[in-house]
Write a protein that holds these residues in place. Structure first.
Motif, PDB file in Angstrom:
ATOM      1  N   GLY A  81       0.849  -1.298  -0.062  1.00 55.26           N
ATOM      2  CA  GLY A  81       0.218  -0.122  -0.006  1.00 55.26           C
ATOM      3  C   GLY A  81       0.871   1.270  -0.006  1.00 55.26           C
ATOM      4  N   VAL A  82       0.032   2.347   0.025  1.00 54.58           N
ATOM      5  CA  VAL A  82       0.752   3.571   0.290  1.00 54.58           C
ATOM      6  C   VAL A  82       0.963   4.278   1.449  1.00 54.58           C
ATOM      7  CG1 VAL A  82       0.796   6.131  -0.490  1.00 54.58           C
ATOM      8  CG2 VAL A  82       0.281   4.362  -2.123  1.00 54.58           C
ATOM      9  N   TYR A  83       2.000   4.450   2.116  1.00 58.03           N
ATOM     10  CA  TYR A  83       2.023   4.855   3.514  1.00 58.03           C
ATOM     11  C   TYR A  83       2.653   6.433   3.902  1.00 58.03           C
ATOM     12  CZ  TYR A  83       1.748  -0.118   4.661  1.00 58.03           C
ATOM     13  OH  TYR A  83       0.965  -1.229   4.668  1.00 58.03           O
ATOM     14  N   TYR A  84       2.284   6.801   4.669  1.00 57.73           N
ATOM     15  CA  TYR A  84       2.613   8.178   5.182  1.00 57.73           C
ATOM     16  C   TYR A  84       3.749   8.027   6.226  1.00 57.73           C
ATOM     17  CZ  TYR A  84       3.223  12.898   7.138  1.00 57.73           C
ATOM     18  OH  TYR A  84       3.769  13.953   8.037  1.00 57.73           O
ATOM     19  N   PHE A  85       4.916   8.763   6.410  1.00 57.04           N
ATOM     20  CA  PHE A  85       6.049   8.659   7.280  1.00 57.04           C
ATOM     21  C   PHE A  85       6.455  10.139   7.753  1.00 57.04           C
ATOM     22  CE2 PHE A  85       6.336   4.438   5.447  1.00 57.04           C
ATOM     23  CZ  PHE A  85       6.083   3.753   6.528  1.00 57.04           C
ATOM     24  N   GLY A  86       6.463  10.422   8.952  1.00 52.87           N
ATOM     25  CA  GLY A  86       7.005  11.875   9.341  1.00 52.87           C
ATOM     26  C   GLY A  86       7.926  11.568  10.543  1.00 52.87           C
ATOM     27  N   PHE A  87       9.026  12.375  10.742  1.00 48.81           N
ATOM     28  CA  PHE A  87       9.861  12.194  11.638  1.00 48.81           C
ATOM     29  C   PHE A  87      10.331  13.680  12.173  1.00 48.81           C
ATOM     30  CE2 PHE A  87      12.246  11.787   7.931  1.00 48.81           C
ATOM     31  CZ  PHE A  87      13.542  12.507   8.090  1.00 48.81           C
ATOM     32  N   SER A  88      10.800  13.693  13.369  1.00 51.45           N
ATOM     33  CA  SER A  88      11.323  14.934  13.913  1.00 51.45           C
ATOM     34  C   SER A  88      12.554  14.799  14.864  1.00 51.45           C
ATOM     35  CB  SER A  88      10.613  15.759  14.639  1.00 51.45           C
ATOM     36  OG  SER A  88       9.973  15.243  16.037  1.00 51.45           O
ATOM     37  N   ALA A  89      13.728  15.664  14.595  1.00 49.59           N
ATOM     38  CA  ALA A  89      14.680  15.256  15.633  1.00 49.59           C
ATOM     39  C   ALA A  89      15.367  16.601  16.252  1.00 49.59           C
ATOM     40  CB  ALA A  89      15.851  14.750  14.770  1.00 49.59           C
ATOM     41  N   PHE A  90      15.936  16.476  17.385  1.00 49.60           N
ATOM     42  CA  PHE A  90      16.627  17.640  18.374  1.00 49.60           C
ATOM     43  C   PHE A  90      17.708  17.259  18.934  1.00 49.60           C
ATOM     44  CE2 PHE A  90      16.719  20.336  22.071  1.00 49.60           C
ATOM     45  CZ  PHE A  90      16.146  21.247  21.628  1.00 49.60           C
ATOM     46  N   ALA A  91      18.525  18.333  18.968  1.00 48.16           N
ATOM     47  CA  ALA A  91      19.836  18.154  19.735  1.00 48.16           C
ATOM     48  C   ALA A  91      20.065  19.348  20.368  1.00 48.16           C
ATOM     49  CB  ALA A  91      20.964  17.880  18.475  1.00 48.16           C
ATOM     50  N   ASN A  92      20.513  19.371  21.566  1.00 44.07           N
ATOM     51  CA  ASN A  92      20.709  20.399  22.531  1.00 44.07           C
ATOM     52  C   ASN A  92      22.428  20.743  22.647  1.00 44.07           C
ATOM     53  OD1 ASN A  92      21.685  18.655  24.181  1.00 44.07           O
ATOM     54  ND2 ASN A  92      20.276  18.834  25.773  1.00 44.07           N
ATOM     55  N   ALA A  93      22.562  21.976  23.354  1.00 49.09           N
ATOM     56  CA  ALA A  93      24.010  22.144  23.573  1.00 49.09           C
ATOM     57  C   ALA A  93      24.744  22.644  22.439  1.00 49.09           C
ATOM     58  CB  ALA A  93      24.720  21.364  24.583  1.00 49.09           C
ATOM     59  N   LYS A  94      25.946  22.061  22.249  1.00 52.67           N
ATOM     60  CA  LYS A  94      26.698  22.007  21.149  1.00 52.67           C
ATOM     61  C   LYS A  94      26.874  21.157  20.166  1.00 52.67           C
ATOM     62  CE  LYS A  94      30.740  20.478  23.666  1.00 52.67           C
ATOM     63  NZ  LYS A  94      32.377  20.973  23.738  1.00 52.67           N
ATOM     64  N   ASN A  95      25.904  20.281  20.351  1.00 53.59           N
ATOM     65  CA  ASN A  95      25.761  18.972  19.701  1.00 53.59           C
ATOM     66  C   ASN A  95      25.106  19.075  18.013  1.00 53.59           C
ATOM     67  OD1 ASN A  95      26.979  17.104  21.579  1.00 53.59           O
ATOM     68  ND2 ASN A  95      24.741  17.143  22.550  1.00 53.59           N
ATOM     69  N   SER A  96      25.717  18.532  17.171  1.00 55.17           N
ATOM     70  CA  SER A  96      24.998  18.564  15.650  1.00 55.17           C
ATOM     71  C   SER A  96      24.125  17.309  15.550  1.00 55.17           C
ATOM     72  CB  SER A  96      26.121  18.826  14.726  1.00 55.17           C
ATOM     73  OG  SER A  96      26.815  19.823  14.758  1.00 55.17           O
ATOM     74  N   MET A  97      23.206  17.384  14.827  1.00 60.99           N
ATOM     75  CA  MET A  97      22.061  16.328  14.768  1.00 60.99           C
ATOM     76  C   MET A  97      21.809  16.145  13.281  1.00 60.99           C
ATOM     77  SD  MET A  97      18.804  16.380  13.498  1.00 60.99           S
ATOM     78  CE  MET A  97      18.224  17.977  13.407  1.00 60.99           C
ATOM     79  N   GLY A  98      21.795  14.992  12.848  1.00 58.03           N
ATOM     80  CA  GLY A  98      21.451  14.370  11.601  1.00 58.03           C
ATOM     81  C   GLY A  98      21.103  12.940  11.531  1.00 58.03           C
ATOM     82  N   VAL A  99      19.700  12.864  10.955  1.00 53.73           N
ATOM     83  CA  VAL A  99      18.896  11.674  10.797  1.00 53.73           C
ATOM     84  C   VAL A  99      18.415  11.472   9.397  1.00 53.73           C
ATOM     85  CG1 VAL A  99      18.576  11.438  13.417  1.00 53.73           C
ATOM     86  CG2 VAL A  99      16.732  12.469  11.760  1.00 53.73           C
ATOM     87  N   HIS A 100      17.909  10.384   8.963  1.00 56.53           N
ATOM     88  CA  HIS A 100      17.441  10.278   7.737  1.00 56.53           C
ATOM     89  C   HIS A 100      16.335   8.997   7.896  1.00 56.53           C
ATOM     90  CE1 HIS A 100      21.478   8.284   6.695  1.00 56.53           C
ATOM     91  NE2 HIS A 100      20.778   7.319   7.299  1.00 56.53           N
ATOM     92  N   LEU A 101      15.438   8.981   6.848  1.00 59.97           N
ATOM     93  CA  LEU A 101      14.430   7.956   6.854  1.00 59.97           C
ATOM     94  C   LEU A 101      14.800   6.966   5.948  1.00 59.97           C
ATOM     95  CD1 LEU A 101      11.233   7.126   7.370  1.00 59.97           C
ATOM     96  CD2 LEU A 101      10.894   8.116   5.407  1.00 59.97           C
ATOM     97  N   ARG A 102      14.907   5.618   6.067  1.00 56.94           N
ATOM     98  CA  ARG A 102      15.396   4.705   5.324  1.00 56.94           C
ATOM     99  C   ARG A 102      14.138   3.393   4.882  1.00 56.94           C
ATOM    100  NH1 ARG A 102      20.762   4.218   3.911  1.00 56.94           N
ATOM    101  NH2 ARG A 102      22.218   5.309   5.129  1.00 56.94           N
ATOM    102  N   LYS A 103      14.269   3.086   3.842  1.00 54.57           N
ATOM    103  CA  LYS A 103      13.319   2.126   3.530  1.00 54.57           C
ATOM    104  C   LYS A 103      14.221   0.881   2.787  1.00 54.57           C
ATOM    105  CE  LYS A 103      10.360   0.742  -0.480  1.00 54.57           C
ATOM    106  NZ  LYS A 103       9.711   1.300  -1.796  1.00 54.57           N
ATOM    107  N   ASN A 104      14.063  -0.089   3.625  1.00 52.16           N
ATOM    108  CA  ASN A 104      14.988  -1.530   3.162  1.00 52.16           C
ATOM    109  C   ASN A 104      16.325  -1.211   2.991  1.00 52.16           C
ATOM    110  OD1 ASN A 104      12.480  -3.117   3.133  1.00 52.16           O
ATOM    111  ND2 ASN A 104      12.221  -2.624   1.049  1.00 52.16           N
ATOM    112  N   GLY A 105      16.931  -0.216   3.946  1.00 51.66           N
ATOM    113  CA  GLY A 105      18.308   0.235   4.045  1.00 51.66           C
ATOM    114  C   GLY A 105      18.665   1.237   3.128  1.00 51.66           C
ATOM    115  N   GLN A 106      17.736   1.619   2.165  1.00 47.32           N
ATOM    116  CA  GLN A 106      17.900   3.077   1.080  1.00 47.32           C
ATOM    117  C   GLN A 106      17.486   4.152   1.775  1.00 47.32           C
ATOM    118  OE1 GLN A 106      15.372   2.672  -2.363  1.00 47.32           O
ATOM    119  NE2 GLN A 106      16.385   4.655  -3.158  1.00 47.32           N
TER     120      GLN A 106
END
Length: 239
Positions: A155-180
């Protein structure tokens, strides 16, 4: 003697006259009877003729009525067949709608920790984030122990995500489908302030496809009771 003969002769003529009169009267009666019978027979003949004519008209009328009824019945039958065909189409459409509305209930939403305040990351390789505080997990397609969503149906699915980092940290995330890698959000901290980001995607998944959030190598993510780092998804429609 002569007198007796005269009387006898007179009586004879009288008798003959009476007989003649009787015969004439009888003949007249018979003639009357015969005329009467002829009239009756004539009337009967006329009546029979009229009955025959009426029978013919009645038969013709029955034939006409029968044809009219047949035409009317044929017309009504045609209309009925058309109505049945239309109702069949509507029924098939309704069945499709019912089948479409009978989709599996698949929806989930979770935050990374959802309590206290915790930062993870800085790893030498990418890791799959396990969003542990589950708000809803209808259909149990999301596994908080692994952080992986597994599609229960195509089927057709919807996905959403959010991410946060505090202090002096850098943040980076991604959504993967079967590793892609599909979509990402990131923010490099250059002024020691909090950073955050979000993204979303609509994906066509086959049954058994897996979707998850990966934390980039060397980067970090934070979450607390405010639930600022989240992962959600749901089925739009199945195929």
């Amino acid at each position: 003697m002569r007198t007796l003969i005269f009387i006898a002769f007179s009586l004879y003529h009288i008798t003959v006259a009476q007989v003649d009169d009787g015969s004439s009267a009888g003949s007249h009666g018979i003639h009357s009877e015969y005329s009467c019978s002829s009239n009756i027979l004539s009337e009967l003949k006329e009546l029979r003729s009229m009955v025959a004519e009426q029978k013919t008209v009645l038969d013709e009328l029955k034939h006409v009525i029968g044809n009219q009824c047949s035409l009317e019945l044929h017309s009504e039958l045609k209309e009925l067949k058309t109505t049945v065909a239309e109702q069949k189409v509507k029924l098939e459409e309704l069945q499709k709608q019912i089948a479409g509305s009978d989709k599996p209930n698949v929806a989930f939403s979770a935050s990374l920790f959802g309590e206290g305040g915790q930062t993870i990351g800085g790893y030498n390789s990418e890791v799959t984030l396990k969003f542990q505080k589950v708000f809803v997990n209808s259909g149990n397609a999301y596994n908080p122990s692994t952080g992986i969503f597994t599609a229960p149906v195509k089927g057709v699915y919807y996905f959403g995500f959010s991410a946060f980092a505090n202090a002096k940290n850098s943040m980076g995330v991604h959504l993967r489908k079967n590793g892609q890698q599909i979509v990402s959000t990131y923010d490099y901290n250059s002024n020691h302030k909090d950073v955050n980001g979000a993204n979303r995607a609509i994906l066509l998944l086959e049954k058994g496809d897996q979707v998850y959030i990966g934390l980039w190598t060397g980067l970090k993510i934070f979450d607390s009771y405010n639930s600022v780092s989240t992962f959600s998804g749901f089925l739009l429609f199945h195929m």
